[in-house]
Motif scaffolding. Structure first.
Motif, PDB file in Angstrom:
ATOM      1  N   GLY A   1       0.835  -1.187   0.000  1.00  0.00           N
ATOM      2  CA  GLY A   1       0.000   0.000   0.000  1.00  0.00           C
ATOM      3  C   GLY A   1       0.877   1.247   0.000  1.00  0.00           C
ATOM      4  N   ARG A   2       0.727   2.073   1.036  1.00  0.00           N
ATOM      5  CA  ARG A   2       1.548   3.287   1.137  1.00  0.00           C
ATOM      6  C   ARG A   2       2.867   3.034   1.864  1.00  0.00           C
ATOM      7  NH1 ARG A   2      -1.382   7.614   4.186  1.00  0.00           N
ATOM      8  NH2 ARG A   2       0.388   8.853   3.475  1.00  0.00           N
ATOM      9  N   LYS A   3       3.041   1.826   2.411  1.00  0.00           N
ATOM     10  CA  LYS A   3       4.250   1.519   3.169  1.00  0.00           C
ATOM     11  C   LYS A   3       5.343   0.961   2.255  1.00  0.00           C
ATOM     12  CE  LYS A   3       1.875   0.543   7.536  1.00  0.00           C
ATOM     13  NZ  LYS A   3       1.669  -0.465   8.605  1.00  0.00           N
ATOM     14  N   ILE A   4       6.533   1.536   2.387  1.00  0.00           N
ATOM     15  CA  ILE A   4       7.674   1.138   1.563  1.00  0.00           C
ATOM     16  C   ILE A   4       8.777   0.648   2.494  1.00  0.00           C
ATOM     17  CG2 ILE A   4       9.351   1.918  -0.156  1.00  0.00           C
ATOM     18  CD1 ILE A   4       7.341   4.313  -0.631  1.00  0.00           C
ATOM     19  N   HIS A   5       9.279  -0.544   2.247  1.00  0.00           N
ATOM     20  CA  HIS A   5      10.318  -1.130   3.092  1.00  0.00           C
ATOM     21  C   HIS A   5      11.635  -1.179   2.306  1.00  0.00           C
ATOM     22  CE1 HIS A   5       7.378  -2.441   6.127  1.00  0.00           C
ATOM     23  NE2 HIS A   5       6.589  -2.684   5.084  1.00  0.00           N
ATOM     24  N   THR A   6      12.673  -0.591   2.891  1.00  0.00           N
ATOM     25  CA  THR A   6      13.949  -0.432   2.201  1.00  0.00           C
ATOM     26  C   THR A   6      15.091  -0.743   3.158  1.00  0.00           C
ATOM     27  OG1 THR A   6      12.854   1.434   1.097  1.00  0.00           O
ATOM     28  CG2 THR A   6      15.179   1.137   0.631  1.00  0.00           C
ATOM     29  N   VAL A   7      16.168  -1.320   2.634  1.00  0.00           N
ATOM     30  CA  VAL A   7      17.321  -1.663   3.469  1.00  0.00           C
ATOM     31  C   VAL A   7      18.592  -1.071   2.863  1.00  0.00           C
ATOM     32  CG1 VAL A   7      16.249  -3.804   4.256  1.00  0.00           C
ATOM     33  CG2 VAL A   7      17.773  -3.846   2.264  1.00  0.00           C
TER      34      VAL A   7
END
Length: 216
Positions: free
Chosen positions: A183-189
């Motif tokens: 959705g609007r959540k973006i997960h980045t490392v």
């Protein structure tokens, strides 16, 4: 420019350059000279250097620059124009004297990467990069990684882990990659590694897809 746009991206041997490398332009040369001053001030002999004269000359330069400066509100808007934040931010901005600056390229695997050597202005413990500087760099790199991945957003949370001291005066490889979008959540490392591949700092970031507030 929105961080999700790369109108000036260039093809490079190691990927597509996403940020602005320093150019042979007067503003870039002047900023590079300012970086030399910052570094030299930290290294100079405080007892023998004629710092009164240095202060006088630097104040004269500052007076000259301020005489030719537009209103702050106008400058804020201008910083978002053209190449925008990539020339003014404190990590990759070649027009920002406190930026190293780090040049980032987008790679075919969806990650972004750059190599930088940090010196005394970024010191925390003796001979090591300040932890807050590492977090600043990784926050920005993750933002660029999101743009390269196709879904940009604003930082909501950073989980930073410090594995070992990050050395000054050595090439450091900085990497970021967008892992998932919900959705609007973006997960980045991302991480910071030494020349020998040792991980010094790693980070997991949560970003929220939202319009970036801009001055009007």
């Amino acid at each position: 420019m929105n961080v999700g746009e790369h109108p000036t991206a260039q093809t490079h041997a190691h990927g597509t350059v996403l940020t602005s490398a320093p150019q042979d332009a007067p503003v870039d040369r002047a900023t590079a000279a300012a970086r030399r001053v910052i570094d030299a001030m930290l290294r100079t002999d405080r007892g023998n250097a004629n710092l009164d004269r240095v202060a006088e000359e630097l104040n004269s330069i500052a007076d000259h620059l301020e005489e030719h400066a537009p209103e702050v509100a106008e400058r804020l808007i201008d910083m978002w124009g053209g190449e925008g934040v990539t020339r003014h931010d404190p990590v990759t901005g070649p027009e920002n004297a406190i930026a190293p600056p780090l040049v980032l390229a987008g790679l075919d695997d969806g990650s972004v990467q750059g190599v930088v050597t940090l010196t005394l202005p970024y010191q925390g413990p003796p001979g090591c990069v300040h932890g807050g500087v590492s977090a600043l760099i990784l926050d920005h790199v993750l933002g660029v990684a999101n743009a390269w991945g196709g879904k940009a957003g604003m930082t909501a949370q950073l989980n930073v882990r410090y594995h070992r001291p990050t050395p000054l005066f050595e090439p450091l490889t900085i990497t970021g990659k967008q892992m998932s979008v919900e959705g609007r959540k973006i997960h980045t490392v991302g991480d910071i590694k030494t020349e020998t591949g040792d991980v010094c700092v790693s980070v997991e970031g949560l970003f929220i897809d939202a319009a970036v507030p801009r001055p009007r």
